[in-house]
Design a protein around this motif. Structure first.
Motif, PDB file in Angstrom:
ATOM      1  N   TYR A 113      44.635  -9.810 -25.396  1.00  0.00           N
ATOM      2  CA  TYR A 113      45.686 -10.811 -25.517  1.00  0.00           C
ATOM      3  C   TYR A 113      45.487 -11.996 -24.588  1.00  0.00           C
ATOM      4  O   TYR A 113      45.657 -13.140 -25.002  1.00  0.00           O
ATOM      5  CB  TYR A 113      47.051 -10.170 -25.266  1.00  0.00           C
ATOM      6  N   VAL A 126      48.643  -1.597 -31.671  1.00  0.00           N
ATOM      7  CA  VAL A 126      48.879  -2.804 -32.456  1.00  0.00           C
ATOM      8  C   VAL A 126      50.145  -2.613 -33.284  1.00  0.00           C
ATOM      9  O   VAL A 126      51.039  -3.448 -33.287  1.00  0.00           O
ATOM     10  CB  VAL A 126      47.665  -3.126 -33.361  1.00  0.00           C
ATOM     11  N   SER A 143      44.476  -3.718 -23.240  1.00  0.00           N
ATOM     12  CA  SER A 143      45.503  -4.678 -22.835  1.00  0.00           C
ATOM     13  C   SER A 143      45.771  -4.527 -21.352  1.00  0.00           C
ATOM     14  O   SER A 143      45.796  -3.414 -20.829  1.00  0.00           O
ATOM     15  CB  SER A 143      46.784  -4.404 -23.632  1.00  0.00           C
ATOM     16  N   LYS A 151      54.589  -7.317 -24.682  1.00  0.00           N
ATOM     17  CA  LYS A 151      54.560  -7.075 -26.131  1.00  0.00           C
ATOM     18  C   LYS A 151      55.539  -5.963 -26.495  1.00  0.00           C
ATOM     19  O   LYS A 151      56.259  -6.056 -27.478  1.00  0.00           O
ATOM     20  CB  LYS A 151      53.154  -6.711 -26.597  1.00  0.00           C
ATOM     21  N   VAL A 156      52.256  -7.868 -32.956  1.00  0.00           N
ATOM     22  CA  VAL A 156      51.687  -9.036 -32.285  1.00  0.00           C
ATOM     23  C   VAL A 156      52.346 -10.322 -32.789  1.00  0.00           C
ATOM     24  O   VAL A 156      52.706 -11.195 -31.994  1.00  0.00           O
ATOM     25  CB  VAL A 156      50.157  -9.081 -32.484  1.00  0.00           C
TER      26      VAL A 156
END
Length: 160
Positions: A113, A126, A143, A151, A156
């Motif tokens: 990211y 995800v 990540s 997140k 996403v």
């Protein structure tokens, strides 16, 4: 009732790794709708095909693949995921070290990211576990902790 649709993640992951891309997308859509809706969904070919950006013939082929793999059940106008053993009480299963290392290697030990390489990396789903996401190489990314927490349980496209 959602708890009754939780799956043995290792078995689920192994089964989905063998699927074609179209069947994989369809399976995740069906699984998300079943889990979020707490039960089977109506079998509407055009609606489900459209949500997966598939033609009706492609949808039928992919659905047949899922039925043959014993991942979904279609009966009485309803579609559901095949019940298996329940996952851990909190709905998560440990990510095996080999899978974690494969994801880190694929992502070059970099947060996908923000691009940070100088921090401890975590595994991010995800498709979040709370939305039916699985511990598969296709659904995990490297990540940093900050991005993973920001997140959260969002997709996403909902986060960015």
């Amino acid at each position: 009732m959602a708890g009754s649709y939780k799956h043995d993640v290792a078995a689920w992951a192994a089964a989905t790794e063998r699927l074609s891309n179209g069947a994989y997308r369809l399976y995740h859509l069906i699984a998300q709708l079943v889990v979020l809706g707490d039960g089977p969904i109506s079998y509407r070919e055009r609606g489900l095909a459209g949500r997966c950006n598939q033609t009706v013939p492609a949808f039928r082929k992919n659905l047949r693949e899922l039925i043959d793999a014993d991942l979904v059940i279609v009966e009485s106008g309803q579609v559901s995921i095949t019940p298996t053993r329940a996952v851990t009480a909190w709905g998560r299963e440990h990510i095996p070290a080999a899978l974690r290392e494969a994801v880190l290697t694929r992502d070059k030990h970099t947060c996908v990211y923000c691009g940070d390489t100088d921090c401890p990396l975590e595994m991010d789903h995800v498709i979040p576990v709370s939305r039916g996401g699985l511990n598969t190489e296709r659904n995990l990314v490297a990540s940093c902790g900050r991005c993973n927490r920001e997140k959260g349980a969002r997709l996403v496209e909902e986060w960015i």
